[in-house]
Design an enzyme around this catalytic site. Structure first.
Site, PDB file in Angstrom:
ATOM      1  N   THR A 102      -4.272  -2.570  14.311  1.00  0.00           N
ATOM      2  CA  THR A 102      -5.079  -1.590  13.520  1.00  0.00           C
ATOM      3  C   THR A 102      -4.993  -0.416  13.956  1.00  0.00           C
ATOM      4  O   THR A 102      -4.613  -0.130  15.148  1.00  0.00           O
ATOM      5  CB  THR A 102      -6.622  -2.121  13.585  1.00  0.00           C
ATOM      6  OG1 THR A 102      -7.405  -1.206  12.567  1.00  0.00           O
ATOM      7  CG2 THR A 102      -7.084  -1.936  14.800  1.00  0.00           C
ATOM      8  N   ASP A 145       0.874  -1.351   0.100  1.00  0.00           N
ATOM      9  CA  ASP A 145      -0.097   0.103   0.052  1.00  0.00           C
ATOM     10  C   ASP A 145       0.924   1.350   0.018  1.00  0.00           C
ATOM     11  O   ASP A 145       2.006   1.386   0.581  1.00  0.00           O
ATOM     12  CB  ASP A 145      -1.060  -0.032   1.108  1.00  0.00           C
ATOM     13  CG  ASP A 145      -2.073  -1.067   1.038  1.00  0.00           C
ATOM     14  OD1 ASP A 145      -2.357  -1.597   0.014  1.00  0.00           O
ATOM     15  OD2 ASP A 145      -2.708  -1.063   2.175  1.00  0.00           O
ATOM     16  N   LYS A 165      -3.534   2.796  -2.463  1.00  0.00           N
ATOM     17  CA  LYS A 165      -5.011   3.574  -2.662  1.00  0.00           C
ATOM     18  C   LYS A 165      -5.162   4.549  -1.688  1.00  0.00           C
ATOM     19  O   LYS A 165      -5.096   4.163  -0.600  1.00  0.00           O
ATOM     20  CB  LYS A 165      -5.968   2.428  -2.592  1.00  0.00           C
ATOM     21  CG  LYS A 165      -6.179   1.218  -3.525  1.00  0.00           C
ATOM     22  CD  LYS A 165      -7.084   0.280  -3.281  1.00  0.00           C
ATOM     23  CE  LYS A 165      -8.293   0.828  -3.763  1.00  0.00           C
ATOM     24  NZ  LYS A 165      -8.565   1.225  -5.077  1.00  0.00           N
ATOM     25  N   MET A 201      -9.941   7.260   8.222  1.00  0.00           N
ATOM     26  CA  MET A 201      -9.774   8.208   6.950  1.00  0.00           C
ATOM     27  C   MET A 201     -10.710   9.332   7.364  1.00  0.00           C
ATOM     28  O   MET A 201     -11.614   9.745   6.472  1.00  0.00           O
ATOM     29  CB  MET A 201     -10.176   7.454   5.969  1.00  0.00           C
ATOM     30  CG  MET A 201      -9.131   6.229   5.570  1.00  0.00           C
ATOM     31  SD  MET A 201      -9.608   5.213   4.352  1.00  0.00           S
ATOM     32  CE  MET A 201     -10.669   3.890   5.391  1.00  0.00           C
TER      33      MET A 201
END
Length: 239
Positions: free
Chosen positions: A119, A37, A58, A168
């Protein structure tokens, strides 16, 4: 026809090189090909100097590789190498599009395994010294994002829970705050915003939902927004 290799979906964690798991680091050091990524740091890629590295980033608001193309690249990589790593920021199973990649690999008959990562929400809670749950205050947590598939572009529901974690969340800060206020959340409810979690340029901001309605300016990296009474600072807390 040669037997295809094996693909590992590996969570790189939030960014810092030493927050990847030992298993993830070991497999990176053995990998023939690594598809990574955009949010994977150069320091993380230092763990696989021997591998062919393919960027398949991305990033929100920027030109990126289509998911279908990434799926095909994974299949093709496994057909020419024995150990292929798909390296994802955070954890592959949390907003990592793992389902789509697993489907493509399984359909092609390619063996795949998953190595979990830390995470970003948990790394952010640690960085801010702000537990996501607190006895008597918060016993439920929801992770959400405003990024949706095109066919669900109008899906903007916010979960009902004690602690909200928006991945995000930088570009959506104003809209998120306005929706929270419209659904009866108190304007003075605490908010913690963390940019570039665990990296050298990490930034932590403390505010309220009312202040979040003013936006977050122009972030220079991934932003996580944590909302709820669990975010209220302790009496003697220092960041």
């Amino acid at each position: 026809m040669a037997t295809p290799g094996k693909v590992y979906l590996i969570g790189a964690g939030p960014g810092a090189q030493d927050l990847i798991t030992l298993r993830g680091a070991r497999l990176l050091a053995q990998a023939d090909i690594v598809l990574h990524d955009a949010l994977v740091t150069p320091e993380m890629l230092d763990l696989c100097p021997q591998a062919e590295k393919i960027p398949v980033g991305k990033r929100s608001g920027q030109r990126s590789v289509a998911q279908q193309v990434i799926n095909q690249q994974l299949v093709e990589a496994a057909q020419r190498a024995q150990l292929v790593v798909r390296l994802k920021g955070g954890d592959p199973m949390m907003f990592g599009r793992a389902d789509e990649e697993l489907r493509a690999l399984e359909e092609a008959g390619i063996e795949v395994d998953i190595v979990p990562g830390i995470t970003t929400a948990l790394a952010a809670a640690a960085a801010a010294k702000q537990p996501l749950t607190k006895r008597g205050i918060a016993r439920s947590v929801a992770f959400f994002t405003s990024s949706t598939a095109p066919e669900h572009s109008d899906h903007d529901a916010i979960p009902e829970t004690d602690t909200l974690i928006q991945y995000m969340g930088g570009r959506e800060a104003i809209a998120t705050a306005e929706r929270l206020l419209a659904h009866g959340h108190a304007p003075d409810k605490p908010v913690v915003v963390i940019e570039n979690v665990s990296r050298a340029d990490q930034q932590i901001q403390r505010m309220t939902i009312a202040q979040l309605t003013q936006g977050l300016g122009t972030p220079h990296g991934p932003v996580l927004v944590m909302i709820g009474e669990a975010m209220r600072p302790r009496e003697h807390q220092r960041d």
